[in-house]
Design a protein around this motif. Structure first.
Motif, PDB file in Angstrom:
ATOM      1  N   PRO B 171       0.806  -1.217   0.000  1.00 20.55           N
ATOM      2  CA  PRO B 171       0.000   0.000   0.000  1.00 20.55           C
ATOM      3  C   PRO B 171       0.844   1.275   0.000  1.00 20.55           C
ATOM      4  CG  PRO B 171      -0.123  -1.103   2.137  1.00 20.55           C
ATOM      5  CD  PRO B 171       0.630  -1.986   1.254  1.00 20.55           C
ATOM      6  N   LEU B 172       2.017   1.219   0.642  1.00 20.66           N
ATOM      7  CA  LEU B 172       2.841   2.420   0.716  1.00 20.66           C
ATOM      8  C   LEU B 172       3.560   2.695  -0.595  1.00 20.66           C
ATOM      9  CD1 LEU B 172       4.292   1.846   4.289  1.00 20.66           C
ATOM     10  CD2 LEU B 172       2.525   3.466   3.630  1.00 20.66           C
ATOM     11  N   VAL B 174       2.194   2.781  -3.443  1.00 19.34           N
ATOM     12  CA  VAL B 174       1.231   3.314  -4.430  1.00 19.34           C
ATOM     13  C   VAL B 174       1.731   4.584  -5.133  1.00 19.34           C
ATOM     14  CG1 VAL B 174      -1.012   4.473  -4.560  1.00 19.34           C
ATOM     15  CG2 VAL B 174      -0.826   2.215  -3.543  1.00 19.34           C
ATOM     16  N   PRO B 175       2.339   5.535  -4.416  1.00 19.29           N
ATOM     17  CA  PRO B 175       2.843   6.716  -5.137  1.00 19.29           C
ATOM     18  C   PRO B 175       3.859   6.357  -6.214  1.00 19.29           C
ATOM     19  CG  PRO B 175       2.842   7.134  -2.792  1.00 19.29           C
ATOM     20  CD  PRO B 175       2.553   5.690  -2.954  1.00 19.29           C
ATOM     21  N   LEU B 178       1.807   4.786  -9.100  1.00 23.54           N
ATOM     22  CA  LEU B 178       1.091   5.812  -9.861  1.00 23.54           C
ATOM     23  C   LEU B 178       2.062   6.688 -10.637  1.00 23.54           C
ATOM     24  CD1 LEU B 178      -1.699   6.884  -7.346  1.00 23.54           C
ATOM     25  CD2 LEU B 178      -1.964   5.655  -9.499  1.00 23.54           C
ATOM     26  N   GLU B 182       1.178   6.605 -14.424  1.00 21.87           N
ATOM     27  CA  GLU B 182       0.643   7.869 -14.905  1.00 21.87           C
ATOM     28  C   GLU B 182       1.702   8.664 -15.654  1.00 21.87           C
ATOM     29  OE1 GLU B 182      -2.544   9.018 -14.736  1.00 21.87           O
ATOM     30  OE2 GLU B 182      -2.958   6.983 -14.076  1.00 21.87           O
ATOM     31  N   PRO B 195       5.529  16.360 -13.196  1.00 19.99           N
ATOM     32  CA  PRO B 195       5.007  16.279 -11.824  1.00 19.99           C
ATOM     33  C   PRO B 195       5.065  14.868 -11.244  1.00 19.99           C
ATOM     34  CG  PRO B 195       3.554  17.575 -13.201  1.00 19.99           C
ATOM     35  CD  PRO B 195       4.549  16.950 -14.111  1.00 19.99           C
ATOM     36  N   TRP B 196       4.793  13.867 -12.089  1.00 22.72           N
ATOM     37  CA  TRP B 196       4.827  12.487 -11.590  1.00 22.72           C
ATOM     38  C   TRP B 196       6.255  12.086 -11.229  1.00 22.72           C
ATOM     39  CZ3 TRP B 196       0.543  10.508  -9.962  1.00 22.72           C
ATOM     40  CH2 TRP B 196      -0.656  10.887 -10.544  1.00 22.72           C
ATOM     41  N   LEU B 199       7.023  13.565  -7.995  1.00 21.22           N
ATOM     42  CA  LEU B 199       6.413  12.783  -6.916  1.00 21.22           C
ATOM     43  C   LEU B 199       7.316  11.626  -6.504  1.00 21.22           C
ATOM     44  CD1 LEU B 199       3.813  12.056  -5.200  1.00 21.22           C
ATOM     45  CD2 LEU B 199       3.159  10.614  -7.106  1.00 21.22           C
ATOM     46  N   VAL B 202      10.284  12.826  -4.578  1.00 24.98           N
ATOM     47  CA  VAL B 202       9.922  13.147  -3.188  1.00 24.98           C
ATOM     48  C   VAL B 202       9.829  11.875  -2.349  1.00 24.98           C
ATOM     49  CG1 VAL B 202       8.031  13.965  -1.720  1.00 24.98           C
ATOM     50  CG2 VAL B 202       8.776  15.332  -3.671  1.00 24.98           C
ATOM     51  N   VAL B 203       9.171  10.849  -2.896  1.00 20.49           N
ATOM     52  CA  VAL B 203       9.048   9.579  -2.170  1.00 20.49           C
ATOM     53  C   VAL B 203      10.433   9.022  -1.855  1.00 20.49           C
ATOM     54  CG1 VAL B 203       8.300   7.179  -2.357  1.00 20.49           C
ATOM     55  CG2 VAL B 203       6.798   9.005  -3.118  1.00 20.49           C
TER      56      VAL B 203
ATOM     57  N   LEU C 122      -6.529   1.367   1.304  1.00 20.42           N
ATOM     58  CA  LEU C 122      -5.066   1.319   1.432  1.00 20.42           C
ATOM     59  C   LEU C 122      -4.644   1.487   2.891  1.00 20.42           C
ATOM     60  CD1 LEU C 122      -3.942   3.361  -1.699  1.00 20.42           C
ATOM     61  CD2 LEU C 122      -3.565   0.937  -1.269  1.00 20.42           C
ATOM     62  N   PHE C 125      -4.977  -1.634   4.839  1.00 18.45           N
ATOM     63  CA  PHE C 125      -3.915  -2.615   4.656  1.00 18.45           C
ATOM     64  C   PHE C 125      -2.594  -2.164   5.273  1.00 18.45           C
ATOM     65  CE2 PHE C 125      -5.920  -5.971   2.627  1.00 18.45           C
ATOM     66  CZ  PHE C 125      -6.885  -5.470   1.771  1.00 18.45           C
ATOM     67  N   VAL C 126      -2.364  -0.857   5.326  1.00 20.20           N
ATOM     68  CA  VAL C 126      -1.157  -0.369   6.002  1.00 20.20           C
ATOM     69  C   VAL C 126      -1.171  -0.806   7.461  1.00 20.20           C
ATOM     70  CG1 VAL C 126       0.007   1.685   6.863  1.00 20.20           C
ATOM     71  CG2 VAL C 126      -0.750   1.603   4.497  1.00 20.20           C
ATOM     72  N   LEU C 157       4.684   8.554   4.998  1.00 22.14           N
ATOM     73  CA  LEU C 157       4.329   8.236   3.611  1.00 22.14           C
ATOM     74  C   LEU C 157       2.857   8.410   3.324  1.00 22.14           C
ATOM     75  CD1 LEU C 157       6.549   5.093   3.038  1.00 22.14           C
ATOM     76  CD2 LEU C 157       6.734   7.253   1.847  1.00 22.14           C
ATOM     77  N   ILE C 160       1.656  11.360   1.309  1.00 21.82           N
ATOM     78  CA  ILE C 160       2.067  11.260  -0.096  1.00 21.82           C
ATOM     79  C   ILE C 160       1.134  10.296  -0.835  1.00 21.82           C
ATOM     80  CG2 ILE C 160       3.975  10.773  -1.663  1.00 21.82           C
ATOM     81  CD1 ILE C 160       5.902  11.350   0.579  1.00 21.82           C
ATOM     82  N   VAL C 161       0.792   9.193  -0.181  1.00 21.44           N
ATOM     83  CA  VAL C 161      -0.146   8.246  -0.782  1.00 21.44           C
ATOM     84  C   VAL C 161      -1.479   8.938  -1.028  1.00 21.44           C
ATOM     85  CG1 VAL C 161      -1.420   6.100  -0.423  1.00 21.44           C
ATOM     86  CG2 VAL C 161       0.952   6.252   0.296  1.00 21.44           C
ATOM     87  N   SER C 164      -1.212  11.368  -3.952  1.00 18.92           N
ATOM     88  CA  SER C 164      -1.059  10.732  -5.259  1.00 18.92           C
ATOM     89  C   SER C 164      -2.369  10.100  -5.716  1.00 18.92           C
ATOM     90  CB  SER C 164       0.065   9.698  -5.227  1.00 18.92           C
ATOM     91  OG  SER C 164      -0.216   8.692  -4.287  1.00 18.92           O
ATOM     92  N   TRP C 167      -4.868  12.859  -6.712  1.00 13.54           N
ATOM     93  CA  TRP C 167      -4.456  13.419  -7.994  1.00 13.54           C
ATOM     94  C   TRP C 167      -4.821  12.477  -9.134  1.00 13.54           C
ATOM     95  CZ3 TRP C 167       1.409  14.237  -9.347  1.00 13.54           C
ATOM     96  CH2 TRP C 167       1.481  14.949 -10.544  1.00 13.54           C
ATOM     97  N   TRP C 168      -4.566  11.191  -8.912  1.00  9.05           N
ATOM     98  CA  TRP C 168      -4.886  10.177  -9.901  1.00  9.05           C
ATOM     99  C   TRP C 168      -6.378  10.182 -10.241  1.00  9.05           C
ATOM    100  CZ3 TRP C 168      -7.303   5.359  -8.122  1.00  9.05           C
ATOM    101  CH2 TRP C 168      -7.458   4.409  -9.131  1.00  9.05           C
TER     102      TRP C 168
END
Lengths: 40, 221, 252
Positions: B171-172, B174-175, B178, B182, B195-196, B199, B202-203, C122, C125-126, C157, C160-161, C164, C167-168
């Motif tokens: 789950p973490l 995901v950024p 994406l 994307e 921008p992606w 992102l 940054v992660v 999400l 699940f985290v 995090l 940020i998730v 994102s 935005w998606w």
């Protein structure tokens, strides 16, 4: 299923799950307390 | 006392040398990723236009789920005795962490490239704007490597299930997922993809800081 | 073992309050007027939204306690963090379940991939992973430190998730439809909502306290089992060598 049927189902799931969780915790607590008493 | 980066480099070189000897990533993890690509059309139908459309996304999901296994490969996990030895030798845990992430990232890049080639071939994916991948592939690799390293350090114990690190990371991540999918979808304009990419940067930065800061506290447990 | 009456009453009081609060919440949910657009189905609001609110409170609690442990190394903080996380996972699971039970009659599908629902899943699940890590480590201090680090990293995090995924969704927004969760909050509905929220808080406090007590008893069991006449002695690990009379197996 009617609207009230869905609502009833939802409420049963929510409050039933909370009650089940409470029962689960309480049973484990009771069992653990008993084991502790036996050890002392 | 050797410097931080020299220690990190030593760890990286050791890991890569070990991989060259054992070949765990090259001969097990990478083929695992490739065979997953093979299974998908058997399940969703061998319809090339469909595969061309969903292929890139599925590829990145495979990278996220199976690539993270590279961070916790058997040849990278250390016994408590090995960790203590490194500590006694005066190796900074943060430097060891950085070194490990660099080697995992290198192997992840290998994974992404080889499995990516397989995806392009099997699904007839167009490589338009492929030069963006020169940024995206390493960014994804470093992010996953760092996340896997932190999750691996947190879960290192006798009772760890094999699936615990992927569960924690999925789950973490995901950024990153994406950002990669994307981003590649938006290659038509620079303002669409940048921008992606930002992102993902940054992660990676957040994970790098988190990993370095948590290295010693985790070492001491 | 004797228990004196006042302490029994005081220890039962939260549970009694919780039961009464739930009864009131059910009453108000039943009696509150129908919503203008969603009709009786809108009553799902009274269980869906309080569960997510209390779940978020629980997760904030987990983070605060994780940081508290990292600063003080007092295991009490860690027990609070673990109990809070478990409660949060249960409530968030109920949020997802009620969201689906609400969506099906309204939309015809169990799941819509809007940002909020996806993020809720999400997050679920985290924290499931967080609980999984806790379950896999037996030593209390190691478990406390490791899960605290994981908690802090996850918290770093999660925004940020969140960003994102939102935005998606804005990039791939389907035609705007009324989202499950939006109902017009006239005063009677607000009252019913507040009573339900109160019931959820009361129940959660009881569950949290019971979970803590369970942790305390199990910790006491752990120490009792490894001390006194049950203590493990260093010599217990060594098996006596097989000694035979014949010459071949002589140890000395």
């Amino acid at each position: 299923m009617s609207d009230w049927g869905w609502v009833g189902f939802g409420y049963a799931v929510v409050y039933g799950s909370l009650a089940a969780y409470a029962l689960f915790l309480w049973l484990r607590l009771r069992g653990a307390r008993r084991r502790l008493e036996r050890l002392d | 006392m050797t410097g931080f980066w020299e220690q990190a480099r030593t760890i990286t070189v050791r890991d890569l040398r070990l991989e060259r000897r054992v070949g765990e990533v090259a001969w097990i993890t990478v083929p695992f990723g490739a065979v997953s690509l093979l299974l998908i059309p058997l399940a969703v139908g061998a319809d090339t236009p469909l595969l061309r459309e969903i292929g890139p996304g599925l590829y990145w999901v495979i990278v996220m789920l199976f690539g993270v296994l590279i961070s916790v490969r058997r040849t990278a996990t250390e016994t408590p005795a090995q960790r203590d030895l490194l500590d006694l030798l005066g190796v900074d845990p943060a430097a060891a962490w950085v070194g490990r992430v660099l080697s995992s990232s290198a192997m992840l890049i290998l994974f992404e490239v080889v499995v990516g080639l397989a995806a392009v071939l099997l699904y007839d994916i167009s490589l338009e704007g492929w030069w963006w991948l020169l940024l995206i592939v390493p960014l994804a690799a470093v992010g996953l490597g760092a996340m896997g390293a932190i999750a691996g350090a947190v879960t290192a114990s006798l009772n760890t299930s094999v699936a615990l690190v992927p569960l924690v990371v999925a789950p973490l991540a995901v950024p990153l997922l994406l950002g990669a999918t994307e981003g590649m979808d938006s290659i038509q304009t620079v303002s669409g993809i940048l921008p992606w990419i930002l992102l993902m940067v940054v992660v990676d930065l957040v994970l790098a800081i988190a990993g370095v800061l948590s290295a010693r506290p985790l070492q001491e447990t | 073992m004797t228990t004196d009456a006042p302490s029994r009453v005081s220890s039962r009081l939260p549970a009694v309050v919780a039961v009464v609060a739930v009864a009131l919440a059910l009453l108000f949910a039943f009696l509150s007027p129908r919503d203008a657009t969603q009709g009786d189905l809108a009553r799902m609001f009274y269980v869906h939204v309080p569960s997510v609110i209390v779940a978020y409170l629980a997760f904030v609690g987990t983070m605060v306690c994780a940081i508290g442990y990292l600063r003080t190394r007092n295991l009490r903080w860690d027990r609070w963090a673990g109990a809070s996380a478990e409660l949060g996972v249960v409530l968030l699971g109920l949020t997802l379940a009620t969201g689906m039970i609400w969506a099906k009659p309204v939309w015809g599908v169990w799941w819509t991939w809007d940002a909020r629902l996806t993020l809720t899943a999400l997050l679920f699940f985290v924290y499931l992973g967080y609980l999984g890590v806790r379950r896999s480590i037996a030593d209390p201090q190691m478990r406390a430190a490791r899960s605290a680090v994981l908690g802090v990293v996850a918290v770093a995090l999660i925004p940020i998730v969140h960003f994102s995924v939102t935005w998606w969704r804005t990039l791939h927004q389907p035609p705007t439809l009324l989202r499950p969760g939006e109902i017009q909050m006239d005063f009677p509905l607000v009252v019913a909502f507040v009573v339900s929220l109160g019931a959820f808080l009361a129940v959660s406090i009881v569950l949290f306290r019971t979970r803590l007590e369970l942790d305390d008893v199990e910790a006491a069991l752990f120490t009792a089992a490894s001390s006194g006449r049950n203590a493990v002695l260093a010599g217990d690990a060594i098996d006596p060598p097989p000694v035979t009379v014949t010459g071949e197996n002589r140890v000395l």
